[in-house]
Design a protein around this motif. Structure first.
Motif, short mmCIF file in Angstrom:
data_model
loop_
_atom_site.label_atom_id
_atom_site.label_comp_id
_atom_site.label_asym_id
_atom_site.label_seq_id
_atom_site.Cartn_x
_atom_site.Cartn_y
_atom_site.Cartn_z
N HIS A 103 6.52 -6.97 -1.66
CA HIS A 103 6.85 -5.56 -1.50
C HIS A 103 8.31 -5.40 -1.08
O HIS A 103 9.02 -4.53 -1.61
CB HIS A 103 5.92 -4.90 -0.47
N ARG B 55 6.17 -1.62 -9.55
CA ARG B 55 5.07 -0.68 -9.23
C ARG B 55 4.92 -0.52 -7.72
O ARG B 55 4.80 0.58 -7.20
CB ARG B 55 3.74 -1.19 -9.83
N ILE B 56 4.96 -1.64 -7.02
CA ILE B 56 4.68 -1.58 -5.59
C ILE B 56 5.84 -1.00 -4.77
O ILE B 56 5.65 -0.70 -3.59
CB ILE B 56 4.25 -2.97 -5.04
N HIS C 252 -8.99 -6.35 7.68
CA HIS C 252 -7.97 -6.00 6.68
C HIS C 252 -8.51 -6.25 5.27
O HIS C 252 -8.74 -7.40 4.89
CB HIS C 252 -6.71 -6.86 6.91
N SER D 193 -2.61 -3.90 7.75
CA SER D 193 -2.13 -5.00 6.93
C SER D 193 -1.58 -6.16 7.74
O SER D 193 -1.27 -7.21 7.17
CB SER D 193 -1.04 -4.49 5.98
N SER E 214 2.02 -10.71 0.17
CA SER E 214 1.99 -9.25 0.13
C SER E 214 3.30 -8.63 0.64
O SER E 214 3.90 -7.80 -0.03
CB SER E 214 0.79 -8.73 0.96
N GLY F 294 -5.99 -2.41 -2.62
CA GLY F 294 -5.24 -1.17 -2.40
C GLY F 294 -4.38 -0.87 -3.60
O GLY F 294 -4.62 -1.38 -4.70
N SER F 295 -3.38 -0.06 -3.38
CA SER F 295 -2.44 0.25 -4.46
C SER F 295 -1.22 0.90 -3.84
O SER F 295 -1.13 1.03 -2.61
CB SER F 295 -3.08 1.20 -5.48
N GLU F 296 -0.30 1.31 -4.70
CA GLU F 296 0.90 1.99 -4.22
C GLU F 296 0.63 3.47 -3.96
O GLU F 296 1.53 4.18 -3.51
CB GLU F 296 2.03 1.80 -5.25
#
Ligand SMILES: NC(=O)c1ccc[n+]([C@@H]2O[C@H](COP(=O)([O-])OP(=O)(O)OC[C@H]3O[C@@H](n4cnc5c(N)ncnc54)[C@H](O)[C@@H]3O)[C@@H](O)[C@H]2O)c1
Ligand SMILES: O=C(O)C(=O)C[C@]1(C(=O)O)C=C[C@@H](O)C=C1
Length: 328
Positions: free
Chosen positions: A203, A235-236, A133, A109, A199, A137-139
């Motif tokens: 987060h 969520r993240i 990169h 990342s 991003s 994606g996701s958590e």
């Protein structure tokens, strides 16, 4: 585009032997996507936990797993998909076993630190490393989270090195395109600045906010009453701690700079609220909401066809509009 070196026989898959180091969400999805389009011959997994590699094999993400040195000796393409802090040690361990023709790419990342780590580990064989990169994606983590469709219509950024051959960059680009991705080329500096903002900061804020909620005396009640706003925003904060620790530390200079600017925005909101400044608060909310709605509508229509705003110096496969920022 000219077909790259590893695939010479007509009808042969682009990647005869793919080695995935770290068969989790991102590496497993890459293998699954290439397999789905018949562009990989054999996939060999490498990892630390046998149970996880067995699971990846049961899911059909990999054909087999081997210790790093044995796996890499067969590779045409190596995908490094471990937390960015593990880059240097992993590349140093694999280098003595890496065939001269093989290409190594990564999914980290952050890019400036990954490239520095690759240079330290690979020395004069740095030409074999093409940094990348995927912005997808996701958590979730691990092989069970992998999906063949993860990269469909999503951007993948490559930050090629001067030492890379054109054929190797095109090989990696084509592999991602076969996964359904739109490949964009840019410098590691532009990448790390932009990704810090869109991003890494979100987060960090999600983790920080969630941390504040769970430190409250009535956390249970708050979590019980939480609705979709809370769900969307946090969520993240369920993402991999190892992955996010490494990203925050790797990109700390631009991340902290962006955080300072977000703090400036928070201060602006705080002042407007404290002084009951209806006009200022309305102006801020209207300006921000309208830009977010426009972005959301454009990307909801077809996330695959609409490129994110691009900064100067970015080469895009598509015709991305120039960057525009809200004037607030
Ligand atoms: N999750 C995302 O949304 C996302 C998106 C784009 C890029 N990335 C990048 O992809 C990489 C992998 O992330 P992921 O989401 O697939 O994580 P994951 O946890 O699903 O998979 C990571 C794999 O690496 C292994 N691993 C962890 N630490 C290691 C170490 N020190 N040495 C060797 N192997 C190690 C794990 O066992 C696991 O198999 C990271 O560099 C991350 O920054 C993640
Ligand atoms: O969708 C998510 O949950 C993600 O976190 C994906 C996401 C991001 O968009 O920030 C996370 C890290 C990456 O390096 C790329 C993509």
């Amino acid at each position: 585009m000219t077909l790259p070196t590893p695939s010479t026989a007509p009808g042969a898959p682009l990647v005869p032997v793919l080695v995935v180091v770290g068969v989790g969400l991102i590496g497993g999805s890459f293998a699954a996507a290439l397999r789905q389009v018949g562009q990989v011959g054999k996939v060999i997994g490498v990892g630390r936990q046998v149970a996880s590699l067995e699971r990846a094999r049961d899911l059909g993400l990999i054909d087999d797993f081997l210790p790093l040195e044995h796996a890499v000796a067969h590779a045409d393409l190596v995908l490094l998909s471990v937390p960015v802090g593990a880059t240097e040690a992993t590349l140093a361990a694999l280098l003595p076993h890496l065939p001269e023709h093989a290409v190594v790419t990564d999914v980290g990342s952050t890019k400036r630190d990954v490239i520095a780590a690759a240079r330290a580990a690979m020395g004069d064989r740095i030409n074999q490393f093409v940094p990348g990169h995927p912005i997808a994606g996701s958590e979730q983590s691990g092989p069970d989270a992998a999906q063949a469709g993860l990269y469909q219509g999503r951007d993948v950024i490559l930050t090629p090195l001067l030492q890379n051959t054109r054929a190797d960059v095109e090989f990696v680009q084509l592999a991602w395109e076969l996964c359904g991705a739109d490949v964009r080329l840019m410098t590691p500096e532009l990448h790390d600045r932009a990704l810090a903002s869109v991003s890494h900061v979100p987060h960090l804020l999600a983790f920080a906010y969630m941390g504040q909620v769970i430190g409250a005396p009535d956390t249970a009640l708050r979590l019980d009453l939480a609705g979709s706003g809370f769900r969307d925003f946090t969520r993240i904060a369920g993402g991999s701690p190892d992955m996010w620790r490494d990203i925050f530390l790797a990109n700390s200079d631009v991340l902290l700079d962006e955080v300072a600017q977000v703090r400036g925005m928070l201060d602006m909101f705080e002042r407007a609220i404290r002084h009951g400044d209806t006009e200022q608060l309305t102006m801020l909310l209207q300006a921000i909401s309208s830009v977010r709605r426009n972005w959301g509508e454009a990307h909801a229509a077809d996330a695959s066809a609409v490129d994110a705003p691009s900064a100067g110096g970015v080469q895009s496969a598509g015709d991305a509009p120039p960057a525009s920022s809200p004037e607030v």
